[in-house]
Design a protein around this motif. Structure first.
Motif, PDB file in Angstrom:
ATOM      1  N   UNK A 193      81.946 -53.805  88.641  1.00 45.69           N
ATOM      2  CA  UNK A 193      81.820 -53.687  87.187  1.00 45.69           C
ATOM      3  C   UNK A 193      80.584 -52.877  86.778  1.00 45.69           C
ATOM      4  N   UNK A 194      79.734 -52.558  87.746  1.00 48.06           N
ATOM      5  CA  UNK A 194      78.510 -51.812  87.469  1.00 48.06           C
ATOM      6  C   UNK A 194      78.743 -50.310  87.583  1.00 48.06           C
ATOM      7  N   UNK A 195      77.738 -49.538  87.266  1.00 48.40           N
ATOM      8  CA  UNK A 195      77.810 -48.078  87.387  1.00 48.40           C
ATOM      9  C   UNK A 195      77.659 -47.715  88.858  1.00 48.40           C
ATOM     10  N   UNK A 196      78.775 -47.590  89.560  1.00 49.04           N
ATOM     11  CA  UNK A 196      78.754 -47.292  90.990  1.00 49.04           C
ATOM     12  C   UNK A 196      79.216 -45.858  91.236  1.00 49.04           C
ATOM     13  N   UNK A 232      88.747 -52.017  90.897  1.00 47.11           N
ATOM     14  CA  UNK A 232      88.602 -52.147  89.451  1.00 47.11           C
ATOM     15  C   UNK A 232      89.942 -52.368  88.754  1.00 47.11           C
ATOM     16  N   UNK A 233      90.955 -51.606  89.140  1.00 49.89           N
ATOM     17  CA  UNK A 233      92.253 -51.712  88.470  1.00 49.89           C
ATOM     18  C   UNK A 233      92.931 -53.026  88.828  1.00 49.89           C
ATOM     19  N   UNK A 234      92.743 -53.510  90.035  1.00 49.95           N
ATOM     20  CA  UNK A 234      93.280 -54.825  90.416  1.00 49.95           C
ATOM     21  C   UNK A 234      92.727 -55.905  89.495  1.00 49.95           C
ATOM     22  N   UNK A 253      84.722 -54.041  80.948  1.00 51.28           N
ATOM     23  CA  UNK A 253      84.397 -55.165  81.825  1.00 51.28           C
ATOM     24  C   UNK A 253      84.544 -54.793  83.304  1.00 51.28           C
ATOM     25  N   UNK A 254      85.475 -53.887  83.623  1.00 51.34           N
ATOM     26  CA  UNK A 254      85.682 -53.517  85.027  1.00 51.34           C
ATOM     27  C   UNK A 254      84.948 -52.229  85.415  1.00 51.34           C
ATOM     28  N   UNK A 255      84.117 -51.698  84.518  1.00 54.53           N
ATOM     29  CA  UNK A 255      83.245 -50.606  84.925  1.00 54.53           C
ATOM     30  C   UNK A 255      83.544 -49.241  84.370  1.00 54.53           C
ATOM     31  N   UNK A 256      84.457 -49.143  83.368  1.00 48.92           N
ATOM     32  CA  UNK A 256      84.789 -47.840  82.807  1.00 48.92           C
ATOM     33  C   UNK A 256      84.181 -47.691  81.411  1.00 48.92           C
ATOM     34  N   UNK A 258      84.863 -45.107  79.433  1.00 51.39           N
ATOM     35  CA  UNK A 258      85.839 -44.405  78.597  1.00 51.39           C
ATOM     36  C   UNK A 258      87.206 -45.051  78.760  1.00 51.39           C
ATOM     37  N   UNK A 259      87.818 -45.427  77.641  1.00 50.37           N
ATOM     38  CA  UNK A 259      89.167 -46.004  77.691  1.00 50.37           C
ATOM     39  C   UNK A 259      90.170 -44.957  78.167  1.00 50.37           C
ATOM     40  N   UNK A 260      89.979 -43.727  77.761  1.00 47.81           N
ATOM     41  CA  UNK A 260      90.885 -42.651  78.188  1.00 47.81           C
ATOM     42  C   UNK A 260      90.868 -42.509  79.701  1.00 47.81           C
ATOM     43  N   UNK A 261      89.674 -42.518  80.277  1.00 52.16           N
ATOM     44  CA  UNK A 261      89.554 -42.417  81.738  1.00 52.16           C
ATOM     45  C   UNK A 261      90.164 -43.645  82.408  1.00 52.16           C
ATOM     46  N   UNK A 262      89.913 -44.824  81.832  1.00 53.30           N
ATOM     47  CA  UNK A 262      90.485 -46.059  82.369  1.00 53.30           C
ATOM     48  C   UNK A 262      92.007 -45.976  82.386  1.00 53.30           C
ATOM     49  N   UNK A 263      92.602 -45.540  81.274  1.00 49.83           N
ATOM     50  CA  UNK A 263      94.064 -45.445  81.196  1.00 49.83           C
ATOM     51  C   UNK A 263      94.619 -44.491  82.253  1.00 49.83           C
ATOM     52  N   UNK A 264      93.923 -43.371  82.444  1.00 51.13           N
ATOM     53  CA  UNK A 264      94.380 -42.376  83.415  1.00 51.13           C
ATOM     54  C   UNK A 264      94.320 -42.930  84.838  1.00 51.13           C
ATOM     55  N   UNK A 265      93.210 -43.591  85.183  1.00 49.99           N
ATOM     56  CA  UNK A 265      93.064 -44.161  86.526  1.00 49.99           C
ATOM     57  C   UNK A 265      94.053 -45.305  86.728  1.00 49.99           C
ATOM     58  N   UNK A 266      94.215 -46.140  85.712  1.00 46.60           N
ATOM     59  CA  UNK A 266      95.132 -47.277  85.806  1.00 46.60           C
ATOM     60  C   UNK A 266      96.543 -46.793  86.144  1.00 46.60           C
TER      61      UNK A 266
END
Length: 281
Positions: A193-196, A232-234, A253-256, A258-266
């Motif tokens: 959840x951190x900046x890794x 993160x996606x799990x 909460x899982x480390x993203x 940007x919501x846009x980036x989260x949606x793309x990775x998900x």
């Protein structure tokens, strides 16, 4: 190369048989089903959650739902294996029963994964069940899916009997390098959840980013970014299914950032948009 693949209409029961000179699982991998992996011949390396296991012919690995895993070629990549994915509901585990299971299957609930190395007599039984499952999938006679599911249940009962007797194969890393990567994977699981980044984790473990990138891929089958994304996606998928949190809150909460980036990775990891899992609730 011999190959067979069958998935039922619900997507909750899947059988895959392969006899091949070499194979790498192509994508990041976790799912909501139990996975039973039976190595019929050859050798494989199996990365589960945070460590690599060296498999031998006759070994059975059972992976619980939503545990990140991936198979990797061993020194001798030719192998034959049977994989079955089965939804917990097919094993008597439902939301209504609080994910309870018949007593004999309790080891499935007690462990994130089981590695079973069976004695020769029981391996003969497992071989017979595996061959019968493959035969049912190929011939597809009336009721073949239900029949195959009863065979899988028998296979699981045999394995869980041994697990209940303390016959679970101890998990040992194939090498010191694999043990080091296990430590790094555990760190990622605790701090996802951190900046890794590759640089941050490399600095943490006093290695160069290039070296970490190379040995992480070699030991796990994942690139560093693939593994971090999978973890993160799990966790995001669990929150979507089990909470009322907004997608933007889950992404953060899982480390993203940007919501846009989260949606793309998900979508790249699961093949679905996040709201697909929210709508299943």
């Amino acid at each position: 190369m011999a190959e067979l693949h069958h998935e039922d209409d619900t997507g909750k029961f899947l059988v895959s048989y392969r006899k091949a000179p070499s194979h790498h699982m192509p994508i990041s991998h976790f799912h909501s089903t139990y996975e039973i992996y039976y190595l019929m011949s050859g050798q494989r390396s199996f990365f589960i959650k945070d460590r690599t296991i060296a498999m031998e012919a006759g070994d059975v690995v059972i992976v619980s739902p939503n545990i990140v895993h991936r198979t990797i070629n061993a020194a001798m990549p030719e192998h034959e294996r049977l994989i079955v994915n089965m939804d917990p509901s097919y094993l008597g585990m439902t939301e209504q029963t609080g994910s309870a299971a018949p007593n004999v299957l309790q080891p499935l609930l007690d462990h994130e994964y089981l590695v079973i190395r069976l004695p020769l007599l029981d391996r003969v039984s497992i071989d017979g069940l595996a061959e019968a499952i493959i035969r049912e999938m190929r011939e597809q006679k009336p009721g073949f899916e239900l029949f195959a599911q009863t065979l899988v249940q028998q296979l699981l009962i045999l394995c869980c009997r041994h697990a209940g007797q303390g016959s679970v194969q101890p998990v040992a890393s194939p090498s010191a390098m694999h043990e080091r990567i296990s430590e790094i994977a555990q760190y990622i699981n605790r701090h996802y959840m951190e900046d890794l980044s590759l640089q941050i984790v490399a600095d943490k473990f006093y290695v160069s980013p290039y070296y970490l990138s190379r040995i992480f891929k070699e030991a796990t089958g994942f690139t560093f970014v693939e593994y971090l994304s999978s973890v993160r996606i799990k966790e995001a998928k669990k929150l979507l299914e089990g909470s009322a949190m907004k997608v933007s809150q889950i992404a953060k909460k899982v480390g993203y950032g940007s919501v846009t980036h989260f949606n793309r990775v998900f979508k790249s990891v699961t093949g679905r948009a996040p709201l697909f899992y929210r709508n299943e609730r």
